[in-house]
Scaffold this motif. Structure first.
Motif, PDB file in Angstrom:
ATOM      1  N   LEU A   1       2.052   1.741  -3.579  1.00  5.96           N
ATOM      2  CA  LEU A   1       1.141   2.484  -4.446  1.00  5.96           C
ATOM      3  C   LEU A   1       0.824   3.819  -4.281  1.00  5.96           C
ATOM      4  O   LEU A   1       0.319   4.457  -4.792  1.00  5.96           O
ATOM      5  N   ALA A   2       0.736   4.138  -2.862  1.00  2.00           N
ATOM      6  CA  ALA A   2       0.114   5.551  -2.495  1.00  2.00           C
ATOM      7  C   ALA A   2       0.614   6.747  -3.203  1.00  2.00           C
ATOM      8  O   ALA A   2      -0.229   7.487  -3.481  1.00  2.00           O
TER       9      ALA A   2
ATOM     10  N   THR B   1      -5.525   1.985  -2.537  1.00  2.00           N
ATOM     11  CA  THR B   1      -4.380   1.653  -1.617  1.00  2.00           C
ATOM     12  C   THR B   1      -5.086   0.937  -0.299  1.00  2.00           C
ATOM     13  O   THR B   1      -4.308   0.026   0.285  1.00  2.00           O
TER      14      THR B   1
ATOM     15  N   ALA C   1       0.775  -1.235  -0.118  1.00  2.00           N
ATOM     16  CA  ALA C   1       0.052  -0.004   0.037  1.00  2.00           C
ATOM     17  C   ALA C   1       0.834   1.316   0.092  1.00  2.00           C
ATOM     18  O   ALA C   1       0.570   2.256  -0.650  1.00  2.00           O
TER      19      ALA C   1
END
Length: 182
Positions: free
Chosen positions: A84-85, A93, A81
């Motif tokens: 990807l954030a 996310t 996460a």
């Protein structure tokens, strides 16, 4: 060539997609099956993306081998996460971040759920803290992303079918491009 965020993600998937991490199918097969299940479920684009991307943390710092080879939980959901954030909104996310908690929740909330887990998921469950206690269940359900995380978890659990042919990774590029933060 200037690589985009999606190019980098796909490069990671192509580099590590052949590994199994204790499952009967490869990680590449798993992620495209999970995403396809989300598509079949008419999930919103962000949840389809989360299904495709949910295990990217497995490929960062060898996290995917942590459970079986080192007996530890590398918290792939948190690292994934976080990775990807910078590129995707919380609708993508947050289900990724919570998909392990969703498994722990379902093990407590649904009779028989734990019995249906794959061997690799059962091993990781023990390392991830086991089924939720009542307070953890309440805390999980209080998170606004919990419903999407539970849907993602179902796709994750069901996306482990040997021989199931589904659309390839590249077919998700336009969907991911539409979700990128600008």
């Amino acid at each position: 060539m200037n690589m985009t965020a999606i190019d980098r993600i796909f490069s990671i998937f192509h580099e590590f997609g052949h590994v199994h991490y204790g499952e009967e199918i490869t990680q590449m097969e798993h992620i495209v099956q999970a995403a396809h299940l989300a598509r079949l479920d008419a999930a919103p684009d962000a949840l389809i993306a989360a299904a495709l991307l949910h295990d990217i943390g497995q490929f960062l710092d060898d996290a995917g081998n942590a459970a079986e080879q080192r007996g530890i939980d590398a918290r792939h959901e948190i690292s994934g996460a976080a990775y990807l954030a910078p590129h995707f909104p919380p609708a993508v996310t947050e289900p990724v971040r919570l998909h392990v908690e969703a498994k722990r929740y379902l093990c407590s909330a649904e009779p028989g759920y734990r019995d249906a887990l794959s061997r690799a998921s059962e091993l990781s469950l023990r390392l991830q803290g086991g089924p939720h206690n009542p307070q953890e269940m309440r805390d999980f359900l209080a998170d606004p992303a919990a419903p999407d995380a539970l849907r993602l978890r179902r796709y994750d659990d069901q996306g482990k079918r040997p021989g199931w042919q589904v659309p390839a990774l590249e077919s998700y590029r336009p969907l991911l491009e539409g979700l990128l933060l600008r």
